[in-house]
Every structure is written in structure tokens, then in C-alpha cells.
Design a protein around this motif. Structure first.
Motif, PDB file in Angstrom:
ATOM      1  N   PHE A  73      37.678  28.994  47.649  1.00 31.13           N
ATOM      2  CA  PHE A  73      38.698  29.848  46.971  1.00 31.13           C
ATOM      3  C   PHE A  73      38.442  30.216  45.590  1.00 31.13           C
ATOM      4  O   PHE A  73      37.738  29.335  44.761  1.00 31.13           O
ATOM      5  CB  PHE A  73      40.036  29.359  47.110  1.00 31.13           C
ATOM      6  N   VAL A  74      38.447  31.319  45.121  1.00 30.63           N
ATOM      7  CA  VAL A  74      38.393  31.807  43.784  1.00 30.63           C
ATOM      8  C   VAL A  74      39.579  32.083  43.075  1.00 30.63           C
ATOM      9  O   VAL A  74      40.274  33.021  43.569  1.00 30.63           O
ATOM     10  CB  VAL A  74      37.315  32.735  43.489  1.00 30.63           C
ATOM     11  N   ALA A  75      40.064  31.463  41.902  1.00 29.03           N
ATOM     12  CA  ALA A  75      41.308  31.628  41.592  1.00 29.03           C
ATOM     13  C   ALA A  75      41.447  32.965  40.235  1.00 29.03           C
ATOM     14  O   ALA A  75      40.607  33.023  39.733  1.00 29.03           O
ATOM     15  CB  ALA A  75      41.929  30.367  40.709  1.00 29.03           C
ATOM     16  N   THR A  76      42.587  33.549  40.305  1.00 31.15           N
ATOM     17  CA  THR A  76      42.636  34.546  39.404  1.00 31.15           C
ATOM     18  C   THR A  76      42.694  33.879  37.802  1.00 31.15           C
ATOM     19  O   THR A  76      43.566  32.755  37.826  1.00 31.15           O
ATOM     20  CB  THR A  76      44.082  35.216  39.635  1.00 31.15           C
ATOM     21  N   PRO A  77      42.225  34.327  36.903  1.00 36.50           N
ATOM     22  CA  PRO A  77      42.143  33.523  35.776  1.00 36.50           C
ATOM     23  C   PRO A  77      43.397  33.211  35.238  1.00 36.50           C
ATOM     24  O   PRO A  77      44.480  34.243  35.087  1.00 36.50           O
ATOM     25  CB  PRO A  77      41.467  34.664  34.795  1.00 36.50           C
ATOM     26  N   GLY A  78      43.978  32.109  34.757  1.00 31.83           N
ATOM     27  CA  GLY A  78      45.142  31.834  34.386  1.00 31.83           C
ATOM     28  C   GLY A  78      46.214  31.283  35.365  1.00 31.83           C
ATOM     29  O   GLY A  78      47.405  30.727  35.063  1.00 31.83           O
ATOM     30  N   PHE A  79      45.908  31.300  36.499  1.00 30.00           N
ATOM     31  CA  PHE A  79      46.940  31.216  37.796  1.00 30.00           C
ATOM     32  C   PHE A  79      47.027  29.685  37.986  1.00 30.00           C
ATOM     33  O   PHE A  79      48.175  29.268  38.229  1.00 30.00           O
ATOM     34  CB  PHE A  79      46.481  31.975  39.137  1.00 30.00           C
ATOM     35  N   TRP A 128      35.167  40.773  43.955  1.00 27.73           N
ATOM     36  CA  TRP A 128      36.324  40.527  43.321  1.00 27.73           C
ATOM     37  C   TRP A 128      37.144  41.713  43.136  1.00 27.73           C
ATOM     38  O   TRP A 128      38.284  42.086  43.544  1.00 27.73           O
ATOM     39  CB  TRP A 128      36.385  39.642  42.328  1.00 27.73           C
ATOM     40  N   ARG A 129      36.211  42.701  42.426  1.00 30.78           N
ATOM     41  CA  ARG A 129      36.805  44.004  41.889  1.00 30.78           C
ATOM     42  C   ARG A 129      37.394  44.685  43.152  1.00 30.78           C
ATOM     43  O   ARG A 129      38.439  45.356  42.929  1.00 30.78           O
ATOM     44  CB  ARG A 129      35.839  44.735  41.185  1.00 30.78           C
ATOM     45  N   VAL A 130      37.059  44.915  44.242  1.00 28.94           N
ATOM     46  CA  VAL A 130      37.389  45.780  45.330  1.00 28.94           C
ATOM     47  C   VAL A 130      38.642  45.330  46.117  1.00 28.94           C
ATOM     48  O   VAL A 130      39.491  46.061  46.126  1.00 28.94           O
ATOM     49  CB  VAL A 130      36.165  46.201  46.305  1.00 28.94           C
ATOM     50  N   PRO A 131      38.607  44.130  46.583  1.00 30.58           N
ATOM     51  CA  PRO A 131      39.824  43.854  47.129  1.00 30.58           C
ATOM     52  C   PRO A 131      40.959  43.494  46.519  1.00 30.58           C
ATOM     53  O   PRO A 131      42.238  43.686  46.655  1.00 30.58           O
ATOM     54  CB  PRO A 131      39.397  42.336  47.677  1.00 30.58           C
ATOM     55  N   GLU A 132      40.634  43.165  44.810  1.00 33.31           N
ATOM     56  CA  GLU A 132      41.832  43.404  43.852  1.00 33.31           C
ATOM     57  C   GLU A 132      42.345  44.639  43.946  1.00 33.31           C
ATOM     58  O   GLU A 132      43.743  44.740  43.582  1.00 33.31           O
ATOM     59  CB  GLU A 132      41.318  43.054  42.472  1.00 33.31           C
ATOM     60  N   ARG A 133      41.592  45.765  43.862  1.00 33.57           N
ATOM     61  CA  ARG A 133      41.998  47.027  43.883  1.00 33.57           C
ATOM     62  C   ARG A 133      42.838  47.516  44.907  1.00 33.57           C
ATOM     63  O   ARG A 133      43.803  48.136  44.927  1.00 33.57           O
ATOM     64  CB  ARG A 133      40.949  48.161  43.365  1.00 33.57           C
ATOM     65  N   THR A 134      42.285  47.312  46.279  1.00 36.27           N
ATOM     66  CA  THR A 134      42.775  47.764  47.475  1.00 36.27           C
ATOM     67  C   THR A 134      43.764  46.918  48.290  1.00 36.27           C
ATOM     68  O   THR A 134      44.595  47.433  48.920  1.00 36.27           O
ATOM     69  CB  THR A 134      41.417  47.873  48.513  1.00 36.27           C
ATOM     70  N   GLY A 135      43.717  45.503  47.790  1.00 38.52           N
ATOM     71  CA  GLY A 135      44.588  44.691  48.392  1.00 38.52           C
ATOM     72  C   GLY A 135      44.100  44.199  49.688  1.00 38.52           C
ATOM     73  O   GLY A 135      44.950  43.718  50.331  1.00 38.52           O
ATOM     74  N   THR A 136      42.853  44.644  50.255  1.00 41.83           N
ATOM     75  CA  THR A 136      42.578  44.249  51.734  1.00 41.83           C
ATOM     76  C   THR A 136      41.059  43.663  51.536  1.00 41.83           C
ATOM     77  O   THR A 136      40.563  43.584  50.591  1.00 41.83           O
ATOM     78  CB  THR A 136      42.399  45.520  52.336  1.00 41.83           C
ATOM     79  N   ALA A 163      53.979  35.270  45.553  1.00 41.01           N
ATOM     80  CA  ALA A 163      55.101  35.965  44.914  1.00 41.01           C
ATOM     81  C   ALA A 163      54.832  37.355  44.396  1.00 41.01           C
ATOM     82  O   ALA A 163      55.261  37.979  43.406  1.00 41.01           O
ATOM     83  CB  ALA A 163      55.787  35.070  43.657  1.00 41.01           C
ATOM     84  N   GLY A 164      54.154  38.023  45.232  1.00 41.67           N
ATOM     85  CA  GLY A 164      53.742  39.337  45.082  1.00 41.67           C
ATOM     86  C   GLY A 164      52.688  39.757  44.052  1.00 41.67           C
ATOM     87  O   GLY A 164      52.193  40.803  43.909  1.00 41.67           O
ATOM     88  N   GLU A 165      51.913  38.630  43.648  1.00 39.63           N
ATOM     89  CA  GLU A 165      50.914  38.651  42.506  1.00 39.63           C
ATOM     90  C   GLU A 165      49.740  38.144  43.283  1.00 39.63           C
ATOM     91  O   GLU A 165      49.413  37.287  43.896  1.00 39.63           O
ATOM     92  CB  GLU A 165      51.178  37.812  41.239  1.00 39.63           C
ATOM     93  N   LEU A 166      48.485  38.446  42.542  1.00 37.08           N
ATOM     94  CA  LEU A 166      47.240  38.069  43.030  1.00 37.08           C
ATOM     95  C   LEU A 166      46.910  36.771  42.480  1.00 37.08           C
ATOM     96  O   LEU A 166      46.624  36.396  41.309  1.00 37.08           O
ATOM     97  CB  LEU A 166      45.974  39.042  42.644  1.00 37.08           C
ATOM     98  N   ALA A 167      46.735  35.889  43.779  1.00 39.83           N
ATOM     99  CA  ALA A 167      46.555  34.380  43.167  1.00 39.83           C
ATOM    100  C   ALA A 167      45.052  34.145  43.078  1.00 39.83           C
ATOM    101  O   ALA A 167      44.404  33.057  42.264  1.00 39.83           O
ATOM    102  CB  ALA A 167      47.323  33.203  44.186  1.00 39.83           C
TER     103      ALA A 167
END
Length: 261
Positions: A73-79, A128-136, A163-167
Motif C-alpha cells: 500500500f502506498v498512501a496519499t501524502p498527508g492521509f 500513481w498518476r493514471v489510477p488517481e485520474r481515472t479512479g480505476t 469517505a470519497g477521497e483517495l487514501a
């Protein structure tokens, strides 16, 4: 236009999908488990999440014959409250990255301090960038992964939501050499010069020794034929290229067979 594809090519595409699909299903299971754990933690912390990640990925990393060589698992910065930048990533004994002799399962020694000269902002990387953008889910590579393997690698990642945000992302690494050993005998059964490519046209493996792993396959019309795979269209039809090659999608893996001649 409907393209006629011979039965052998269709079967090969299905067999490739059946090799990759269990990895996808495994990652989806990890994502669900991490999302459930995060939902119970009002203040998520690496100290409590990391043991869960280790327990999830260790059995497959230690399984004889497993395709994967790293996972986590790689966390969203600040999560995470106790770790602004955080990689909870484990390497199998088959992963030779900075490994001591007879190294077994171990955690990646990642640099998480942005002030360090060795720090690398993972949010700038394709996985990271592509699934962050596409959500898939996204399959990255083949590429030389200097962060986790130092070798030609395919990385599969999928978003973890809270809660609807990227973790963050859960995912896994597969050595391309290991995939080649499994898939190259399969694609040779096509009876044609044949390459397996990702959605960007980058070669995973090929029956043509002149087509190098990781290189872009440059054929007229290939970029357009692969567009549905890049757009994560589940149902993608085979396509004929102007020079006579045929592109056959391998299920929803975002990989495709390119049969020439």
C-alpha cells in the motif's frame, strides 16, 4: 467494422487474460480489506495499518510459483497522521532488489523524507498518476522500476478510497522475465509473428527476437486501435491495422496481442 479473428488467437488472448485476472482479483480483495480497515479508524495511522498490509500480501509473496515479487500500500501524502509520505511495501525472496544473500520476505526500505536527496515523489509516477485520474485499476509497464525492483517490471495498482477521497493505492509488481516464461510459450502457439503489448503499445514479450521488451511497437494504426484499452473500455473488439496486422484484446487486462503476417 467487425474483424474476423481465428480461434487460436482468441484462445491465446483468453489464456493470457486467465493468467492476469487472478492477480487483479487478489488486488481488489486487498483494496476492499484496506478500505474496511480505514473506515473503522477515525485517525488512520501507519502504525496500525502496516501490520494489516503485511498480513494481506505476505502469503502470496511467499507462495511457491507466485507471479508477484512485491506488493503493498502506498498512501496519499498527508492521509496518515504519523507518516506524511508512506510506502508499506514488501518484497518476496525472489526479488533481488538490494537483497542480501538468501534474503526472504522483507519490507522495502523506502525514503519517506522529502528533504532527503534520495527522496522520490511517487505521486509523479505513472502507476500513481493514471489510477488517481481515472479512479480505476491500471497496469504500468514494462519499465525499469528503480524504486522497487531495479529490473523490467509490470506494476498493477488500484485506488483505495476513504469517505470519497483517495487514501492511496494498493498494488503489486511482477517481473517481466517471469511473465515471459509463462506467456511466451502461449503466444508462440499463434503460428504468426506475435507480440503482447500494453495499452500504450509497449512490448511485454514477443516471438520476434528483434522486438525488445519495453520498446514501443511501431505499426501504422496501432495507437488508435489501442485507444479503447487506454480508456479502460471493458468490451473492446479486435481491430485490423492497415499493414495487415490484427490487434486482439486480452479481456479487460489492458493487454493486447498483435499478430503480424
Amino acid at each position: 467494422m467487425t474483424v474476423t479473428v481465428d480461434v487460436t488467437a482468441q484462445l491465446i488472448a483468453q489464456r493470457i487474460a486467465s493468467t492476469i485476472d487472478p492477480v487483479f482479483a487478489m488486488i481488489d480483495g486487498w483494496r476492499d480489506a484496506v478500505e474496511r480497515a480505514i473506515a473503522t479508524e477515525p485517525e488512520p495511522r501507519a502504525a496500525t495499518l502496516d501490520p494489516l498490509i503485511a498480513a494481506l500480501v505476505a502469503p502470496e509473496l511467499e507462495r511457491t510459483g507466485s507471479l508477484i515479487t512485491g506488493a503493498g500500500f502506498v498512501a496519499t501524502p498527508g492521509f496518515l497522521l504519523d507518516a506524511p509520505w508512506h510506502l508499506a511495501w514488501w518484497l518476496s525472496g525472489a526479488n533481488t532488489f538490494r537483497a542480501a544473500p538468501d534474503a526472504g520476505l522483507r519490507r522495502l526500505d523506502a525514503v519517506n523524507d522529502p528533504d532527503s536527496e534520495q527522496f522520490r515523489d511517487y505521486t509523479t509516477l505513472e502507476w500513481w498518476r493514471v489510477p488517481e485520474r481515472t479512479g480505476t485499476r491500471h497496469l504500468t509497464g514494462p519499465y525499469v522500476d528503480y524504486l522497487c525492483t531495479d529490473d523490467y517490471t509490470v506494476t498493477i495498482t488500484t485506488p483505495v478510497m476513504a469517505a470519497g477521497e483517495l487514501a492511496g493505492m494498493v498494488g503489486t509488481d511482477l517481473y517481466v522475465a517471469r511473465l515471459e516464461r509463462v506467456l511466451l510459450p502461449v503466444i508462440r502457439e499463434s503460428g504468426h509473428p506475435c507480440s503482447l503489448v500494453n495499452a500504450s503499445g509497449r512490448i511485454v514479450t514477443s516471438t520476434d527476437p528483434h522486438r525488445a521488451t519495453g520498446a514501443l511497437l511501431r505499426l501504422d494504426g496501432l495507437v488508435d486501435a489501442l485507444t479503447p484499452l487506454r480508456d479502460a473500455v471493458t468490451e473492446t473488439d479486435a481491430a485490423a491495422l492497415p499493414g495487415g496486422a490484427t490487434v486482439v484484446p486480452c479481456g479487460d487486462t489492458s493487454l493486447a496481442l498483435v499478430l503480424e503476417g
